[in-house]
Write an enzyme that holds these catalytic residues in place. Structure first.
Site, PDB file in Angstrom:
ATOM      1  N   ASP A  52      47.891  35.625  55.060  1.00 18.18           N
ATOM      2  CA  ASP A  52      47.728  34.938  53.773  1.00 18.18           C
ATOM      3  C   ASP A  52      49.073  34.837  53.055  1.00 18.18           C
ATOM      4  O   ASP A  52      49.724  35.849  52.792  1.00 18.18           O
ATOM      5  CB  ASP A  52      46.736  35.732  52.906  1.00 18.18           C
ATOM      6  CG  ASP A  52      46.493  35.077  51.553  1.00 18.18           C
ATOM      7  OD1 ASP A  52      45.470  34.390  51.409  1.00 18.18           O
ATOM      8  OD2 ASP A  52      47.326  35.265  50.640  1.00 18.18           O
ATOM      9  N   TYR A  57      54.949  32.401  46.822  1.00 16.29           N
ATOM     10  CA  TYR A  57      55.552  33.623  47.376  1.00 16.29           C
ATOM     11  C   TYR A  57      56.950  33.378  47.943  1.00 16.29           C
ATOM     12  O   TYR A  57      57.662  34.319  48.249  1.00 16.29           O
ATOM     13  CB  TYR A  57      54.676  34.221  48.481  1.00 16.29           C
ATOM     14  CG  TYR A  57      53.268  34.562  48.074  1.00 16.29           C
ATOM     15  CD1 TYR A  57      52.854  34.554  46.739  1.00 16.29           C
ATOM     16  CD2 TYR A  57      52.316  34.908  49.043  1.00 16.29           C
ATOM     17  CE1 TYR A  57      51.553  34.858  46.392  1.00 16.29           C
ATOM     18  CE2 TYR A  57      51.018  35.219  48.694  1.00 16.29           C
ATOM     19  CZ  TYR A  57      50.633  35.191  47.374  1.00 16.29           C
ATOM     20  OH  TYR A  57      49.336  35.496  47.041  1.00 16.29           O
ATOM     21  N   LYS A  86      48.602  28.457  49.650  1.00 17.24           N
ATOM     22  CA  LYS A  86      48.014  28.039  48.369  1.00 17.24           C
ATOM     23  C   LYS A  86      48.949  27.084  47.628  1.00 17.24           C
ATOM     24  O   LYS A  86      50.169  27.225  47.697  1.00 17.24           O
ATOM     25  CB  LYS A  86      47.747  29.268  47.488  1.00 17.24           C
ATOM     26  CG  LYS A  86      47.032  30.405  48.207  1.00 17.24           C
ATOM     27  CD  LYS A  86      46.837  31.628  47.331  1.00 17.24           C
ATOM     28  CE  LYS A  86      46.440  32.827  48.163  1.00 17.24           C
ATOM     29  NZ  LYS A  86      47.600  33.536  48.748  1.00 17.24           N
ATOM     30  N   HIS A 119      45.747  27.655  43.877  1.00 13.25           N
ATOM     31  CA  HIS A 119      46.098  29.038  43.529  1.00 13.25           C
ATOM     32  C   HIS A 119      45.479  29.510  42.206  1.00 13.25           C
ATOM     33  O   HIS A 119      45.033  30.649  42.092  1.00 13.25           O
ATOM     34  CB  HIS A 119      47.629  29.169  43.496  1.00 13.25           C
ATOM     35  CG  HIS A 119      48.116  30.555  43.770  1.00 13.25           C
ATOM     36  ND1 HIS A 119      49.325  30.800  44.380  1.00 13.25           N
ATOM     37  CD2 HIS A 119      47.577  31.777  43.527  1.00 13.25           C
ATOM     38  CE1 HIS A 119      49.504  32.116  44.495  1.00 13.25           C
ATOM     39  NE2 HIS A 119      48.465  32.722  43.986  1.00 13.25           N
ATOM     40  N   LEU A 201      43.524  47.067  46.476  1.00 11.85           N
ATOM     41  CA  LEU A 201      43.713  48.499  46.202  1.00 11.85           C
ATOM     42  C   LEU A 201      44.115  48.735  44.744  1.00 11.85           C
ATOM     43  O   LEU A 201      44.548  49.825  44.376  1.00 11.85           O
ATOM     44  CB  LEU A 201      44.769  49.088  47.144  1.00 11.85           C
ATOM     45  CG  LEU A 201      44.465  48.940  48.642  1.00 11.85           C
ATOM     46  CD1 LEU A 201      45.646  49.388  49.482  1.00 11.85           C
ATOM     47  CD2 LEU A 201      43.213  49.712  49.023  1.00 11.85           C
ATOM     48  N   ILE A 239      42.671  41.255  51.779  1.00 13.99           N
ATOM     49  CA  ILE A 239      44.027  40.999  52.300  1.00 13.99           C
ATOM     50  C   ILE A 239      45.048  41.996  51.733  1.00 13.99           C
ATOM     51  O   ILE A 239      45.906  41.628  50.938  1.00 13.99           O
ATOM     52  CB  ILE A 239      44.471  39.548  52.006  1.00 13.99           C
ATOM     53  CG1 ILE A 239      44.144  39.154  50.554  1.00 13.99           C
ATOM     54  CG2 ILE A 239      43.834  38.570  52.970  1.00 13.99           C
ATOM     55  CD1 ILE A 239      44.850  37.900  50.089  1.00 13.99           C
ATOM     56  N   LYS A 241      48.368  44.143  51.403  1.00 15.74           N
ATOM     57  CA  LYS A 241      49.749  43.877  51.807  1.00 15.74           C
ATOM     58  C   LYS A 241      50.412  45.179  52.221  1.00 15.74           C
ATOM     59  O   LYS A 241      50.228  46.203  51.560  1.00 15.74           O
ATOM     60  CB  LYS A 241      50.518  43.273  50.627  1.00 15.74           C
ATOM     61  CG  LYS A 241      51.961  42.939  50.941  1.00 15.74           C
ATOM     62  CD  LYS A 241      52.823  42.956  49.702  1.00 15.74           C
ATOM     63  CE  LYS A 241      53.184  44.372  49.341  1.00 15.74           C
ATOM     64  NZ  LYS A 241      54.104  44.507  48.227  1.00 15.74           N
ATOM     65  N   SER A 242      51.159  45.158  53.316  1.00 14.73           N
ATOM     66  CA  SER A 242      52.012  46.285  53.664  1.00 14.73           C
ATOM     67  C   SER A 242      53.093  45.799  54.595  1.00 14.73           C
ATOM     68  O   SER A 242      52.897  44.832  55.322  1.00 14.73           O
ATOM     69  CB  SER A 242      51.219  47.404  54.347  1.00 14.73           C
ATOM     70  OG  SER A 242      52.095  48.480  54.617  1.00 14.73           O
ATOM     71  N   ARG A 247      51.080  51.895  57.986  1.00 17.47           N
ATOM     72  CA  ARG A 247      50.103  51.524  56.953  1.00 17.47           C
ATOM     73  C   ARG A 247      49.246  50.339  57.406  1.00 17.47           C
ATOM     74  O   ARG A 247      48.051  50.281  57.135  1.00 17.47           O
ATOM     75  CB  ARG A 247      50.851  51.189  55.658  1.00 17.47           C
ATOM     76  CG  ARG A 247      49.977  50.957  54.442  1.00 17.47           C
ATOM     77  CD  ARG A 247      49.146  52.169  54.048  1.00 17.47           C
ATOM     78  NE  ARG A 247      49.937  53.339  53.794  1.00 17.47           N
ATOM     79  CZ  ARG A 247      50.648  53.571  52.686  1.00 17.47           C
ATOM     80  NH1 ARG A 247      50.676  52.676  51.707  1.00 17.47           N
ATOM     81  NH2 ARG A 247      51.322  54.683  52.553  1.00 17.47           N
ATOM     82  N   ASN A 251      45.296  50.511  57.532  1.00 18.66           N
ATOM     83  CA  ASN A 251      44.439  49.556  56.825  1.00 18.66           C
ATOM     84  C   ASN A 251      43.416  48.904  57.749  1.00 18.66           C
ATOM     85  O   ASN A 251      42.341  48.487  57.295  1.00 18.66           O
ATOM     86  CB  ASN A 251      45.290  48.465  56.159  1.00 18.66           C
ATOM     87  CG  ASN A 251      46.054  48.979  54.947  1.00 18.66           C
ATOM     88  OD1 ASN A 251      45.806  50.077  54.457  1.00 18.66           O
ATOM     89  ND2 ASN A 251      46.996  48.185  54.464  1.00 18.66           N
TER      90      ASN A 251
END
Length: 292
Positions: A52, A57, A86, A119, A201, A239, A241-242, A247, A251
């Site tokens: 994603d 971004y 997006k 978005h 999270l 989704i 993020k890491s 990690r 996840n």
């Protein structure tokens, strides 16, 4: 890295248009440059198939490069991947949306997209209906498989469907324990829209929460795994993020245990806890009429 096979167990959700999408994906917000490339490569190696990103971004080129490298290395084929991006609000409107889509496609180095989202609704501008109509044309041409929205609220969804005759496949919204979006999830279910969770999270704030930690201890899992499992059992697409391979593996290792109904209820009840709640902007007010 003992969990390398876990991501291959990721279940899919079905969209109303018949597409299947992995329920767990990699979020890439704030991942830039080489970090973004490494994270996407590592995720694909671990079995992630849902990536994603967004025009905002500023990492579509890196995400695209990582995908190209992973395909060249034989880690994955293009048709095994589900790639989402997006459209930012400055590109909303009948005159700009098609160009924005082509720019994203070019940046990603792809000849089609799996999922394209508006978005933010930007209600004060009133352009989201015209924007979605352009996206529907792209879908008709086959350059995007599924179309949806992000950060929409019921009134905006009602207007979108009433004026275009198309129900979005997905609405990606801020959602986490403490902000479980119960009424919006019920609306989505009623209309056949998949709920996707960003900031799943709570941007890390929840990892120290006593309720979360107690359940982690009881299940022998980490706080992050407990929260992600809560999302999966609610039926959300999620989704996190890491950029750390460890990690990323952690996840994805959430499909070998289940939370009890009581544990699920305890996490959902965090909506009533003080200090938790919405972290990001309110879509009713953001952006302002000028697009800021």
């Amino acid at each position: 890295m003992g969990d390398m096979t876990s991501a291959t167990l990721i279940p899919s959700v079905s969209f109303r248009d018949g597409s299947e999408y992995p329920q767990l994906g990699l979020g890439t917000w704030k991942l830039r440059g080489e970090d973004a490339i490494r994270a996407v490569r590592a995720a694909i190696e671990l079995g992630y198939r849902h990536i994603d990103t967004a025009a905002l971004y500023k990492n579509e080129e890196e995400v695209g490069r990582a995908i190209k490298e992973a395909i060249a290395a034989g880690d994955v084929t293009r048709d095994e991947l589900c790639v989402t991006t997006k459209l930012w609000h400055t590109d909303q409107g009948a005159d700009k949306a098609a160009d924005a889509f082509q720019t994203s496609l070019r940046n990603l180095g792809l000849d089609y997209l799996d999922l394209y989202l508006i978005h933010w609704p930007w209600p004060s501008a009133g352009k989201f209906v015209a924007t979605f109509e352009v996206m529907a044309k792209m879908q008709g041409m086959g350059t995007v498989q599924s179309i949806g929205v992000s950060n929409f609220f019921p009134d905006a969804l009602d207007e979108l469907v009433a004026k275009t005759g198309i129900t979005p496949a997905v609405n990606q919204v801020e959602l986490h324990p403490g902000f479980s979006q119960e009424s919006l999830r019920a609306y989505h279910e009623q209309h056949g829209i998949v709920t996707a969770a960003w900031s799943p999270l709570g941007q890390g704030t929840l990892l120290e929460n006593d309720t979360v930690r107690d359940i982690a201890q009881a299940t022998g899992k980490t706080p992050a795994q407990v929260i992600l499992r809560w999302h999966i059992q609610l039926g959300n697409m999620v989704i996190p993020k890491s950029q750390s391979p460890e990690r990323l593996a952690e996840n994805a290792a959430i499909f070998d245990f289940e939370l009890t109904a009581d544990q699920m209820a305890q996490l959902t009840a965090l909506d009533n806890a003080t200090g938790l709640g919405r972290i990001g902007p309110d879509p009713l007010e953001f952006p302002d009429p000028e697009g800021n």
